[in-house]
Write an enzyme that holds these catalytic residues in place. Structure first.
Site, PDB file in Angstrom:
ATOM      1  N   GLY A   3      53.933 -41.356 -36.700  1.00 23.45           N
ATOM      2  CA  GLY A   3      54.181 -42.376 -37.712  1.00 23.45           C
ATOM      3  C   GLY A   3      52.916 -42.792 -38.420  1.00 23.45           C
ATOM      4  N   GLY A  47      52.833 -45.363 -40.701  1.00 25.21           N
ATOM      5  CA  GLY A  47      53.018 -46.690 -41.283  1.00 25.21           C
ATOM      6  C   GLY A  47      51.794 -47.539 -41.037  1.00 25.21           C
ATOM      7  N   PHE A  48      51.966 -48.851 -41.074  1.00 24.15           N
ATOM      8  CA  PHE A  48      50.821 -49.742 -40.897  1.00 24.15           C
ATOM      9  C   PHE A  48      50.152 -49.533 -39.540  1.00 24.15           C
ATOM     10  CE2 PHE A  48      53.197 -52.096 -44.160  1.00 24.15           C
ATOM     11  CZ  PHE A  48      52.179 -52.322 -45.071  1.00 24.15           C
ATOM     12  N   VAL A 105      60.077 -35.679 -35.964  1.00 24.80           N
ATOM     13  CA  VAL A 105      60.091 -35.640 -34.508  1.00 24.80           C
ATOM     14  C   VAL A 105      61.531 -35.682 -34.014  1.00 24.80           C
ATOM     15  CG1 VAL A 105      59.391 -36.821 -32.389  1.00 24.80           C
ATOM     16  CG2 VAL A 105      57.837 -36.748 -34.356  1.00 24.80           C
ATOM     17  N   GLU A 138      63.045 -62.649 -51.370  1.00 21.37           N
ATOM     18  CA  GLU A 138      62.203 -62.018 -52.384  1.00 21.37           C
ATOM     19  C   GLU A 138      63.029 -61.153 -53.329  1.00 21.37           C
ATOM     20  OE1 GLU A 138      57.988 -61.859 -49.904  1.00 21.37           O
ATOM     21  OE2 GLU A 138      59.255 -60.072 -49.959  1.00 21.37           O
ATOM     22  N   ASP A 142      56.994 -52.064 -35.129  1.00 26.06           N
ATOM     23  CA  ASP A 142      58.419 -52.369 -34.979  1.00 26.06           C
ATOM     24  C   ASP A 142      59.057 -51.613 -33.826  1.00 26.06           C
ATOM     25  OD1 ASP A 142      58.068 -53.928 -37.180  1.00 26.06           O
ATOM     26  OD2 ASP A 142      59.268 -52.704 -38.545  1.00 26.06           O
ATOM     27  N   ALA A 175      54.016 -56.667 -40.925  1.00 21.14           N
ATOM     28  CA  ALA A 175      52.967 -55.690 -41.205  1.00 21.14           C
ATOM     29  C   ALA A 175      51.656 -56.072 -40.538  1.00 21.14           C
ATOM     30  CB  ALA A 175      52.785 -55.552 -42.720  1.00 21.14           C
ATOM     31  N   GLN A 176      51.331 -57.364 -40.536  1.00 20.61           N
ATOM     32  CA  GLN A 176      50.055 -57.776 -39.945  1.00 20.61           C
ATOM     33  C   GLN A 176      50.030 -57.544 -38.434  1.00 20.61           C
ATOM     34  OE1 GLN A 176      49.089 -61.940 -39.571  1.00 20.61           O
ATOM     35  NE2 GLN A 176      51.121 -62.570 -40.257  1.00 20.61           N
TER      36      GLN A 176
END
Length: 413
Positions: free
Chosen positions: A4, A6-7, A72, A164, A293, A309-310
């Site tokens: 992965g 991602g972040f 994967v 949002e 996550d 994300a943080q």
């Protein structure tokens, strides 16, 4: 090996850049996606290239990092191999699982055909197409009822994503599209935000949630709380026994961890997250770690860390640095400590909320400016930061949006 980009996965790889360690970074996509701004692609504010960057470009200067494009399909902890969908088996010494999350429709997977979520570029483009196509079809619709349906958008879920999304859709209709049509008035479009719970932004303090609600209502968003969705189909939704005709439905109500737990054959929580130890290692599986996550990681009080994300980025940086010190110098793996830098949600122009913890809140224009600054800084590439900043400035001055493109056929009825 890191699964992965991602972040969490990317942060771990970057922390290992230049180390005396061979790093293999595997992802099903060839790009890193800045998911928090994906809703702006869906609402024609940004283009996909503004929030996605090729993984190979990001790590190009790090000769010890190899990138593999692949899906994967399984992990064999005993053989220490990762298996790809094409049959390839790749060995590892240490494994970092950072495969993120997927959308949860709470057992109603058939709704996905009618209510795309915001987890991928493809989904964001599909939402943008449905929204813009709705206005185009309404422009030439002779039946007033059909015209109203085409100009009705339902957003499901009152968390940050739903708030949002609803605010951005309302601004799109009331500002960016206001003068573009001859036979319809886009400012009369109906945007509904549906939340099954008692209020919006349940993870935020009540005063910030109340401010967000007032700000959305000023934009013309209709908010339905304590109302659960019962059915979603091609013609709209059923909420509390009432059918609401709508051409576009956006799902922002739930997520579930990726199927990584099934690969590892470990028990999970209700959201599919893998329990980890304080050093982020998977309980009972040596040399395997889970981040973001995918992981059920708890803070000092024993509370699960949120899927933000943080959190993922801090975990990735921490684990990458810890692995580097462990592999190069033999240092023990230290526990992870999350440092909360604030949780934010933008509602609209000059309207946002920022929660820094107990009794430390920010709302309105200051929160809006801080939200924009933080998101620009977090973009991985300087050119992206410059493009996004200029587009936001242009949009602020002109109320226009430049990515109003219908790039796919209209959805089938």
């Amino acid at each position: 090996m890191i699964l992965g980009a991602g972040f969490a996965g990317l942060a771990a790889a970057q922390a290992l850049a230049g180390a005396r360690v061979a790093v293999t970074l595997i992802d099903v996509n060839n790009y890193h996606l800045f998911v928090p701004l994906l809703y702006q692609v869906a609402t024609a504010a940004l283009s996909p290239a503004d929030i996605a960057e090729p993984i190979r470009h990001i790590v190009a200067a790090s000769e010890n990092i190899e990138v593999v494009l692949g899906e994967v399909s399984g992990v064999d902890p005993e053989a220490r191999e990762v298996r790809l969908a094409d049959g390839t088996a790749i060995p590892y010494d240490r494994l970092v699982v950072a495969t993120g999350s997927t959308t949860s429709y709470f057992g109603h997977d058939a709704w996905a055909d009618h209510a795309p979520s915001l987890k991928s570029i493809e989904e964001a483009r599909a939402i943008r197409t449905r929204v813009l196509q709705g206005f185009e079809l309404a422009e030439r619709a002779a039946d007033p009822a059909e015209r109203d349906r085409l100009m009705t958008i339902v957003v499901v879920g009152g968390g940050p994503t739903g708030v949002e999304m609803a605010g951005s859709l309302a601004e799109l209709a009331r500002h960016a599209l206001a003068r573009d049509f001859r036979h319809i008035d886009p400012t009369t479009a109906r945007v509904l935000l549906v939340e099954a719970g008692p209020r919006l932004l349940a993870a935020f303090p009540e005063d910030l949630a109340a401010y967000a609600r007032r700000s959305l209502e000023r934009l013309g968003v209709s908010i339905l709380t304590n109302r659960a969705v019962e059915t979603i189909d091609a013609d709209g939704v059923v909420i509390g026994g009432e059918r609401i005709p709508a051409a576009t439905v956006v799902w922002g109500a739930g997520v579930r961890a990726s199927p990584a737990a099934a690969w590892l054959r470990v028990a999970t929580d209700r959201s599919g997250r893998i329990p980890v130890e304080p050093d982020l290692s998977v309980t009972g599986l040596p040399d395997i770690y889970a981040l973001g996550d995918t992981a059920l990681c708890r803070d000092e009080r024993g509370e699960p860390l949120p899927g933000l994300a943080q959190v993922a980025q801090q975990q990735g940086t921490h684990l990458g640095q810890a692995l580097r010190a462990n592999l190069e110098q033999g240092r023990p793996m230290p526990p992870f400590r999350f440092r909360n830098r604030g949780n934010a949600a933008i509602v609209g122009r000059h309207a946002a909320v920022f929660d820094f913890g107990p009794r430390r809140h920010l709302r309105g224009s200051p929160a809006w400016l801080l939200w924009a600054a933080v998101h620009v800084v977090l973009l991985v590439d300087f050119s992206q930061r410059a493009r996004v900043s200029l587009q936001w400035l242009w949009r602020y001055v002109t109320y226009r949006r430049g990515a109003r493109l219908i790039t796919a056929p209209p959805p089938r009825r």
